[in-house]
Design a protein around this motif. Structure first.
Motif, PDB file in Angstrom:
ATOM      1  N   LEU A  36      -8.718  -5.697  16.335  1.00 48.77           N
ATOM      2  CA  LEU A  36      -7.740  -5.711  15.249  1.00 48.77           C
ATOM      3  C   LEU A  36      -7.622  -7.099  14.627  1.00 48.77           C
ATOM      4  CD1 LEU A  36      -5.496  -4.404  13.573  1.00 48.77           C
ATOM      5  CD2 LEU A  36      -3.893  -4.937  15.436  1.00 48.77           C
ATOM      6  N   ILE A  37      -7.563  -8.131  15.456  1.00 45.91           N
ATOM      7  CA  ILE A  37      -7.456  -9.494  14.941  1.00 45.91           C
ATOM      8  C   ILE A  37      -8.723  -9.884  14.186  1.00 45.91           C
ATOM      9  CG2 ILE A  37      -7.156 -11.914  15.569  1.00 45.91           C
ATOM     10  CD1 ILE A  37      -4.644 -10.173  15.809  1.00 45.91           C
ATOM     11  N   CYS A  38      -9.877  -9.506  14.704  1.00 46.72           N
ATOM     12  CA  CYS A  38     -11.133  -9.796  13.991  1.00 46.72           C
ATOM     13  C   CYS A  38     -11.133  -9.135  12.617  1.00 46.72           C
ATOM     14  CB  CYS A  38     -12.329  -9.298  14.814  1.00 46.72           C
ATOM     15  SG  CYS A  38     -12.622 -10.218  16.341  1.00 46.72           S
ATOM     16  N   TRP A  39     -10.662  -7.905  12.566  1.00 47.19           N
ATOM     17  CA  TRP A  39     -10.637  -7.181  11.299  1.00 47.19           C
ATOM     18  C   TRP A  39      -9.632  -7.809  10.343  1.00 47.19           C
ATOM     19  CZ3 TRP A  39      -6.846  -4.174   8.813  1.00 47.19           C
ATOM     20  CH2 TRP A  39      -7.322  -3.418   7.728  1.00 47.19           C
ATOM     21  N   LEU A  40      -8.454  -8.172  10.849  1.00 45.02           N
ATOM     22  CA  LEU A  40      -7.427  -8.753   9.990  1.00 45.02           C
ATOM     23  C   LEU A  40      -7.847 -10.111   9.445  1.00 45.02           C
ATOM     24  CD1 LEU A  40      -4.175  -7.870  11.997  1.00 45.02           C
ATOM     25  CD2 LEU A  40      -4.825  -6.966   9.759  1.00 45.02           C
ATOM     26  N   LEU A  41      -8.307 -10.999  10.319  1.00 41.43           N
ATOM     27  CA  LEU A  41      -8.671 -12.340   9.871  1.00 41.43           C
ATOM     28  C   LEU A  41      -9.972 -12.333   9.073  1.00 41.43           C
ATOM     29  CD1 LEU A  41      -7.750 -14.524  12.991  1.00 41.43           C
ATOM     30  CD2 LEU A  41      -6.421 -14.123  10.916  1.00 41.43           C
ATOM     31  N   GLY A  42     -10.962 -11.563   9.540  1.00 40.79           N
ATOM     32  CA  GLY A  42     -12.229 -11.499   8.808  1.00 40.79           C
ATOM     33  C   GLY A  42     -12.068 -10.828   7.456  1.00 40.79           C
ATOM     34  N   GLY A  43     -11.408  -9.677   7.446  1.00 37.26           N
ATOM     35  CA  GLY A  43     -11.194  -8.973   6.192  1.00 37.26           C
ATOM     36  C   GLY A  43     -10.297  -9.745   5.245  1.00 37.26           C
ATOM     37  N   GLY A  44      -9.260 -10.372   5.802  1.00 38.29           N
ATOM     38  CA  GLY A  44      -8.362 -11.173   4.966  1.00 38.29           C
ATOM     39  C   GLY A  44      -9.070 -12.363   4.351  1.00 38.29           C
ATOM     40  N   ALA A  45      -9.920 -13.018   5.130  1.00 37.20           N
ATOM     41  CA  ALA A  45     -10.663 -14.171   4.600  1.00 37.20           C
ATOM     42  C   ALA A  45     -11.628 -13.743   3.499  1.00 37.20           C
ATOM     43  CB  ALA A  45     -11.424 -14.866   5.729  1.00 37.20           C
ATOM     44  N   LEU A  46     -12.301 -12.599   3.680  1.00 37.56           N
ATOM     45  CA  LEU A  46     -13.225 -12.100   2.653  1.00 37.56           C
ATOM     46  C   LEU A  46     -12.482 -11.762   1.364  1.00 37.56           C
ATOM     47  CD1 LEU A  46     -16.011 -11.129   1.748  1.00 37.56           C
ATOM     48  CD2 LEU A  46     -15.499  -8.914   2.822  1.00 37.56           C
ATOM     49  N   LEU A  47     -11.361 -11.056   1.494  1.00 39.53           N
ATOM     50  CA  LEU A  47     -10.572 -10.720   0.310  1.00 39.53           C
ATOM     51  C   LEU A  47     -10.038 -11.981  -0.374  1.00 39.53           C
ATOM     52  CD1 LEU A  47      -8.522  -7.596   1.489  1.00 39.53           C
ATOM     53  CD2 LEU A  47     -10.434  -7.653  -0.110  1.00 39.53           C
ATOM     54  N   LEU A  48      -9.687 -12.990   0.419  1.00 39.22           N
ATOM     55  CA  LEU A  48      -9.177 -14.229  -0.164  1.00 39.22           C
ATOM     56  C   LEU A  48     -10.260 -14.940  -0.974  1.00 39.22           C
ATOM     57  CD1 LEU A  48      -6.687 -16.094  -0.325  1.00 39.22           C
ATOM     58  CD2 LEU A  48      -7.587 -17.315   1.658  1.00 39.22           C
ATOM     59  N   VAL A  49     -11.495 -14.943  -0.458  1.00 40.07           N
ATOM     60  CA  VAL A  49     -12.595 -15.552  -1.207  1.00 40.07           C
ATOM     61  C   VAL A  49     -12.826 -14.811  -2.519  1.00 40.07           C
ATOM     62  CG1 VAL A  49     -15.081 -15.977  -1.192  1.00 40.07           C
ATOM     63  CG2 VAL A  49     -13.718 -16.486   0.843  1.00 40.07           C
ATOM     64  N   LEU A  50     -12.814 -13.475  -2.471  1.00 40.78           N
ATOM     65  CA  LEU A  50     -12.980 -12.682  -3.694  1.00 40.78           C
ATOM     66  C   LEU A  50     -11.820 -12.923  -4.657  1.00 40.78           C
ATOM     67  CD1 LEU A  50     -14.195  -9.296  -2.135  1.00 40.78           C
ATOM     68  CD2 LEU A  50     -15.581 -11.045  -3.276  1.00 40.78           C
ATOM     69  N   PHE A  51     -10.636 -13.070  -4.103  1.00 42.27           N
ATOM     70  CA  PHE A  51      -9.460 -13.364  -4.931  1.00 42.27           C
ATOM     71  C   PHE A  51      -9.626 -14.695  -5.657  1.00 42.27           C
ATOM     72  CE2 PHE A  51      -5.257 -15.542  -4.986  1.00 42.27           C
ATOM     73  CZ  PHE A  51      -4.650 -14.773  -5.972  1.00 42.27           C
ATOM     74  N   MET A  52     -10.108 -15.715  -4.950  1.00 43.23           N
ATOM     75  CA  MET A  52     -10.306 -17.024  -5.561  1.00 43.23           C
ATOM     76  C   MET A  52     -11.376 -16.981  -6.656  1.00 43.23           C
ATOM     77  SD  MET A  52      -8.061 -18.968  -4.361  1.00 43.23           S
ATOM     78  CE  MET A  52      -6.954 -19.209  -2.964  1.00 43.23           C
ATOM     79  N   PHE A  53     -12.454 -16.246  -6.411  1.00 43.28           N
ATOM     80  CA  PHE A  53     -13.479 -16.085  -7.451  1.00 43.28           C
ATOM     81  C   PHE A  53     -12.872 -15.422  -8.691  1.00 43.28           C
ATOM     82  CE2 PHE A  53     -16.903 -16.637  -4.214  1.00 43.28           C
ATOM     83  CZ  PHE A  53     -17.653 -17.577  -4.925  1.00 43.28           C
ATOM     84  N   ASN A  54     -12.059 -14.420  -8.464  1.00 48.61           N
ATOM     85  CA  ASN A  54     -11.417 -13.732  -9.584  1.00 48.61           C
ATOM     86  C   ASN A  54     -10.476 -14.667 -10.346  1.00 48.61           C
ATOM     87  OD1 ASN A  54     -10.411 -11.080 -10.959  1.00 48.61           O
ATOM     88  ND2 ASN A  54      -8.548 -12.033 -10.169  1.00 48.61           N
ATOM     89  N   GLU A  55      -9.717 -15.480  -9.608  1.00 45.16           N
ATOM     90  CA  GLU A  55      -8.761 -16.374 -10.259  1.00 45.16           C
ATOM     91  C   GLU A  55      -9.463 -17.454 -11.072  1.00 45.16           C
ATOM     92  OE1 GLU A  55      -5.087 -15.802  -9.855  1.00 45.16           O
ATOM     93  OE2 GLU A  55      -6.391 -14.066  -9.613  1.00 45.16           O
ATOM     94  N   TRP A  56     -10.631 -17.865 -10.643  1.00 43.90           N
ATOM     95  CA  TRP A  56     -11.359 -18.919 -11.354  1.00 43.90           C
ATOM     96  C   TRP A  56     -11.715 -18.485 -12.773  1.00 43.90           C
ATOM     97  CZ3 TRP A  56     -12.494 -23.915 -10.135  1.00 43.90           C
ATOM     98  CH2 TRP A  56     -13.431 -24.573 -10.949  1.00 43.90           C
ATOM     99  N   SER A  57     -12.020 -17.201 -12.937  1.00 42.18           N
ATOM    100  CA  SER A  57     -12.495 -16.714 -14.233  1.00 42.18           C
ATOM    101  C   SER A  57     -11.423 -16.019 -15.057  1.00 42.18           C
ATOM    102  CB  SER A  57     -13.664 -15.742 -14.016  1.00 42.18           C
ATOM    103  OG  SER A  57     -13.268 -14.651 -13.200  1.00 42.18           O
ATOM    104  N   GLN A  58     -10.224 -15.841 -14.504  1.00 37.83           N
ATOM    105  CA  GLN A  58      -9.165 -15.153 -15.229  1.00 37.83           C
ATOM    106  C   GLN A  58      -8.552 -16.051 -16.302  1.00 37.83           C
ATOM    107  OE1 GLN A  58      -7.626 -12.086 -15.295  1.00 37.83           O
ATOM    108  NE2 GLN A  58      -9.310 -11.291 -14.043  1.00 37.83           N
ATOM    109  N   PRO A  59      -8.294 -15.526 -17.501  1.00 39.22           N
ATOM    110  CA  PRO A  59      -7.629 -16.346 -18.518  1.00 39.22           C
ATOM    111  C   PRO A  59      -6.186 -16.672 -18.152  1.00 39.22           C
ATOM    112  CG  PRO A  59      -7.886 -14.076 -19.266  1.00 39.22           C
ATOM    113  CD  PRO A  59      -8.668 -14.189 -18.002  1.00 39.22           C
ATOM    114  N   VAL A  60      -5.495 -15.760 -17.462  1.00 37.57           N
ATOM    115  CA  VAL A  60      -4.116 -16.000 -17.012  1.00 37.57           C
ATOM    116  C   VAL A  60      -4.044 -15.675 -15.520  1.00 37.57           C
ATOM    117  CG1 VAL A  60      -1.670 -15.569 -17.433  1.00 37.57           C
ATOM    118  CG2 VAL A  60      -3.327 -15.260 -19.284  1.00 37.57           C
ATOM    119  N   PRO A  61      -4.506 -16.576 -14.669  1.00 39.13           N
ATOM    120  CA  PRO A  61      -4.545 -16.291 -13.225  1.00 39.13           C
ATOM    121  C   PRO A  61      -3.186 -16.506 -12.577  1.00 39.13           C
ATOM    122  CG  PRO A  61      -5.380 -18.485 -13.632  1.00 39.13           C
ATOM    123  CD  PRO A  61      -5.062 -17.899 -14.986  1.00 39.13           C
ATOM    124  N   PHE A  62      -3.064 -15.990 -11.369  1.00 37.87           N
ATOM    125  CA  PHE A  62      -1.884 -16.317 -10.567  1.00 37.87           C
ATOM    126  C   PHE A  62      -2.003 -17.741 -10.022  1.00 37.87           C
ATOM    127  CE2 PHE A  62      -2.143 -11.620 -10.074  1.00 37.87           C
ATOM    128  CZ  PHE A  62      -0.919 -11.314 -10.647  1.00 37.87           C
TER     129      PHE A  62
END
Length: 512
Positions: free
Chosen positions: A250-276
């Motif tokens: 469970l911890i591997c899934w939470l931390l691994g999956g969370g880290a992957l989603l966070l990287v994708l989130f950062m990529f998305n924010e870099w290219s967004q005209p109005v990012p969070f």
């Protein structure tokens, strides 16, 4: 220093007609105090229920594991809300969004101890964390938007109270409710101050127009990536020590999956005209330094609460109400120390970097002194260490706020608020996970070493009454000393960063 008045935030999203700025006066001050009160109550709600968790579990007849999920779910949604609340406050208006968040937070607090079962309580705590986490960004926004330049630092000092004053009240209030009133008041304590905060906010903050047209440009991909990423990482860090970290799927899934989603989130924010989150802002040296140092400072501030509380409870058998004077000695004077530090930083010839260095030095000295504790220390022996914290804490936090907000343009203000509040929330979670892991590792190490030495001693007698308890106590003492030394090392490392990362900033307008 650039004036950081935050008018209608995120102007890049749309350009409404400019409105006349509200006149600073008693009404604005009342509104600011109302938001500050709501934020403090939100933080206290989390701290008090965490400290009183054993009593709450006993009253509700739930186990230790279930209790940890109550804490983790509240914290996860609270931290996640900090990232996205600024966008909501612009779209639905600062005043309206703040009032709705306080109202929902209060309602769920009233209902929580009345929950018919554990599942409904868990759901209410999760939603309450979402409402409570939306409030800290509102406090920074109000302080930066409505306060004139010459008093802006005093508004930031109010925000700093959430990191210095609020956490220290958790233990005293938990002891008060559980010992003398009822465990239910660990939840209900928020009612009166929250209602007062709503009245102050409704009266003091001006009403901005709705900007629902921003919904057409809403960053849905960022929300769908960022919200679960933050929640997964927070839960993974808080549950990691209990589930033996990466030995748990469970911890591997939470931390691994969370880290992957966070990287994708950062990529998305870099290219967004109005990012969070505006990632390009990390190129601002002072902001990057302030975020990095804030994370380290929060680790130290949390440690100086957890270490003495844990020691006094495990070695001396103290209840929270007996530990309360140690925490109050550190927290109470913050109401005076923070305005004094703000006045010092508001003087033009005072370099806030030196104030920060002195504050970190005081924190390091306090931790070095704490590393000398022995098994005979009682509550009174911690008072001298807490005296160093009185000015050390505000001198370590307020200059960071000044550095973070002093090197950015007004239009970047909401982005800075999102960065600062989210890092603040995540840093507290990381601090908890790190301290739990260090405590467990050092406790096992010292327990093993003490047992080995005892077994090799020709005078050892394993049948000595209370021997196991005495060994555990000594292991706790040695572990507490190690943790203090680690925190001193963190503070000293942060001092070294001051010499090459931040640049000089000046107060918005120095008093004459």
């Amino acid at each position: 220093m650039t004036s950081l008045a935050v008018p209608a935030t995120l102007q890049a999203a749309s350009k409404p007609a400019a409105a006349a700025p509200p006149v600073f006066g008693p009404r604005i001050i009342i509104g600011l105090v109302g938001v500050l009160l709501a934020v403090l109550v939100s933080g206290l709600n989390e701290m008090v229920t965490k400290v009183a968790l054993a009593d709450i579990r006993g009253a509700l007849a739930i186990g230790y594991d279930e209790g940890t999920w109550l804490v983790a779910s509240y914290t996860a949604t609270s931290v996640a809300a900090m990232a996205f609340a600024p966008w909501c406050s612009v779209t639905f208006s600062l005043r309206r969004f703040t009032l709705c968040a306080i109202a929902l937070f209060t309602l769920l607090g009233v209902l929580s101890p009345l929950a018919p079962n554990y599942e409904s309580l868990l759901l209410m705590r999760t939603l309450q964390g979402l409402a409570g986490g939306a409030l800290p960004p509102m406090l920074m926004t109000v302080a930066l938007r409505f306060l004139p330049a010459n008093v802006k630092l005093y508004g930031l000092a109010g925000y700093a109270l959430t990191a210095t004053f609020g956490p220290g009240l958790g233990t005293p209030l938990a002891g008060l409710w559980t010992e003398y009133v009822s465990w239910r008041w660990t939840f209900w304590q928020i009612i009166a101050p929250s209602l007062l905060a709503m009245v102050a906010v409704a009266y003091g903050l001006p009403q901005d127009p709705l900007r629902l047209e921003r919904l057409k440009q809403f960053n849905w991909r960022g929300l769908l990536l960022g919200f679960p990423a933050i929640c997964m990482l927070v839960i993974g860090l808080l549950q990691g020590n209990r589930l033996d970290w990466f030995e748990s799927a469970l911890i591997c899934w939470l931390l691994g999956g969370g880290a992957l989603l966070l990287v994708l989130f950062m990529f998305n924010e870099w290219s967004q005209p109005v990012p969070f989150f505006k990632l390009q802002m990390l190129g601002i040296r002072n902001l990057s330094f302030a975020l990095l140092t804030l994370a380290g400072v929060l680790v130290v501030l949390l440690a100086v609460i957890i270490i003495p509380s844990g020691y006094l409870a495990q070695v001396q058998g103290y209840r929270p109400i007996q530990t309360a004077p140690v925490m109050l000695l550190m927290a109470g004077p913050q109401l005076i120390a923070l305005p004094l530090v703000a006045a010092l930083c508001n003087v033009r010839w005072v370099d806030c970097r030196w104030v920060l260095g002195i504050g970190l030095s005081m924190l390091a000295l306090s931790c070095i002194g704490g590393s000398q504790l022995t098994s005979v220390w009682i509550r009174d022996d911690f008072y001298a260490l807490q005296l160093l914290q009185i000015f050390g804490q505000p001198m370590a936090v307020l200059p960071l706020l000044m550095l973070a907000t002093g090197s950015i343009s007004p239009v970047e203000g909401p982005y800075a608020s999102a960065w600062f509040n989210t890092v603040k929330g995540l840093a507290a979670v990381v601090a908890t996970g790190v301290l739990d892991a260090l405590t467990t590792a050092r406790l096992h190490f010292h327990s093993t070493m003490l047992v080995d030495r005892l077994g090799n001693s020709p005078l050892a007698d394993s049948d000595t009454p209370g021997l196991a308890h005495r060994l555990h106590q000594q292991a706790v003492v040695l572990t507490s000393s190690d943790l203090y030394l680690c925190m001193a090392g963190v503070a000293l490392a942060l001092i070294l960063l001051i010499f090459w990362l931040p640049t000089r900033v000046y107060p918005p307008r120095a008093p004459t």
